[in-house]
Design a protein around this motif. Sequence first.
Motif, mmCIF file in Angstrom:
data_model
loop_
_atom_site.group_PDB
_atom_site.id
_atom_site.type_symbol
_atom_site.label_atom_id
_atom_site.label_comp_id
_atom_site.label_asym_id
_atom_site.label_seq_id
_atom_site.Cartn_x
_atom_site.Cartn_y
_atom_site.Cartn_z
ATOM 1 N N ASP A 144 -9.281 -6.620 2.076
ATOM 2 C CA ASP A 144 -9.545 -5.316 2.151
ATOM 3 C C ASP A 144 -9.925 -4.585 3.173
ATOM 4 O OD1 ASP A 144 -8.815 -5.453 -0.546
ATOM 5 O OD2 ASP A 144 -10.816 -5.272 -1.473
ATOM 6 N N ARG A 145 -10.630 -5.452 3.868
ATOM 7 C CA ARG A 145 -11.276 -4.810 5.107
ATOM 8 C C ARG A 145 -10.008 -4.426 6.080
ATOM 9 N NH1 ARG A 145 -12.430 -6.852 10.529
ATOM 10 N NH2 ARG A 145 -13.963 -5.338 11.444
ATOM 11 N N PHE A 146 -8.968 -5.364 6.066
ATOM 12 C CA PHE A 146 -7.927 -4.786 7.031
ATOM 13 C C PHE A 146 -7.190 -3.698 6.327
ATOM 14 C CE2 PHE A 146 -3.213 -4.887 6.983
ATOM 15 C CZ PHE A 146 -2.896 -4.895 8.573
ATOM 16 N N LYS A 147 -7.060 -3.474 4.953
ATOM 17 C CA LYS A 147 -6.452 -2.439 4.470
ATOM 18 C C LYS A 147 -7.049 -0.999 4.652
ATOM 19 C CE LYS A 147 -6.266 -4.587 0.279
ATOM 20 N NZ LYS A 147 -5.844 -4.675 -1.145
ATOM 21 N N ARG B 126 -5.637 0.897 -5.251
ATOM 22 C CA ARG B 126 -4.786 1.639 -6.210
ATOM 23 C C ARG B 126 -4.255 2.845 -5.496
ATOM 24 N NH1 ARG B 126 -8.221 5.655 -8.771
ATOM 25 N NH2 ARG B 126 -10.444 5.434 -7.944
ATOM 26 N N MET B 127 -3.508 2.413 -4.517
ATOM 27 C CA MET B 127 -3.080 3.661 -3.570
ATOM 28 C C MET B 127 -1.941 4.528 -4.224
ATOM 29 S SD MET B 127 -4.305 3.650 -0.497
ATOM 30 C CE MET B 127 -2.830 4.352 0.628
ATOM 31 N N GLU B 128 -1.212 3.640 -5.329
ATOM 32 C CA GLU B 128 -0.204 4.388 -6.010
ATOM 33 C C GLU B 128 -0.896 5.610 -6.962
ATOM 34 O OE1 GLU B 128 -1.661 1.265 -8.752
ATOM 35 O OE2 GLU B 128 -1.396 1.545 -6.699
ATOM 36 N N MET C 98 0.808 -1.304 0.030
ATOM 37 C CA MET C 98 0.049 -0.231 0.039
ATOM 38 C C MET C 98 0.843 1.209 0.173
ATOM 39 S SD MET C 98 -2.782 -1.046 2.815
ATOM 40 C CE MET C 98 -3.632 0.412 2.920
ATOM 41 N N PHE C 99 2.271 1.114 -0.215
ATOM 42 C CA PHE C 99 3.117 2.216 -0.172
ATOM 43 C C PHE C 99 3.095 2.888 1.294
ATOM 44 C CE2 PHE C 99 1.795 1.634 -4.441
ATOM 45 C CZ PHE C 99 2.765 1.276 -5.014
#
Length: 229
Positions: free
Chosen positions: A176-179, A212-214, A75-76
Motif C-alpha cells: 500500500d505504501r508503494f501504491k 478502491r481506485m475504481e 490501480m487502473f
Amino acid sequence: LPPSPPHPGAPHPLLQRLAHAMARRKKARVGDNSPKKDENNDAKGALKRNRFSPAAIVKLYDDLTVDKKTVIRRMFLGSFLDIKCEVLHNYLVDYVARSYDNSSRSFIFPGRGVLPLTEQSVHEVLGAPNGLDGVPYHEDHALEDELVPDLFGIGNSRPKVSDVAKAIIACEVADDRFKRLWLIYVVSTCLAPTTDTKISNKCYPMLAYINRMEDLNMQITSRPAHALF
C-alpha cells in the motif's frame, strides 16, 4: 473535466497550462545561457522535474519490477506504463492548443476530424478510473499527519517530487505504501502538476481510495466545477 468557460472567448484551463509551459520554455531559450544548478538534480541519479511532460514517469520504467507494474495496472493507471513519447514539443503543443474549440469542448482539425475532450474520451485514452466519486483534492491535515510518517517521515509532508521518485525506486515490495507513492507521483508529474518543485499536500485525501481506485472519477475533483487535470 470542467464545464466550458462562461465567456466564449475564455481559454480552457488545460490550454492555459500549456501556454504557460511554452512561455517558460521560450524564456529559458532566450535568457541567460550560463550553467545553473538544478535543485532537482542535486544527487547522483536524481530525476529532473519536467512539468507537463511524461519524462519523469518514463525514467522510472527500468526500476519498476513486474510486481510493481502489476499493482499499477490493478490501480487502473496502467496507461502510464505505456508512454511512447516522453517529450512535449512546443510546435505540436501550440498546434493542438489552437485547435481547441470551447463551444464543442473538442479539438477540431480541418479535413482530418474532431477529437472530443470529455470525461469519457479522457477515460478511454488514459484508462484512468471513471467511477462515481470525484477525486478529493484538498488539504486534510488530520489524514496528512496520519500518512506522512510512513510515506516520508515525520515532519516531511511536502517532499520534492524527485524524492518521491527515489522512494518509489527504493520500495522493495509493491504494498500500500508503494501504491500511495505512485499515485502521488502520477498526480504531481502529469495529472495535476503545480509550479512548485514539491508535491502538494492536497494529494493526501485521495490516498484513502488506494484500494478502491475504481470508485474514483479521475477526470473531476470532489469540488464542483473543478478538474483534477
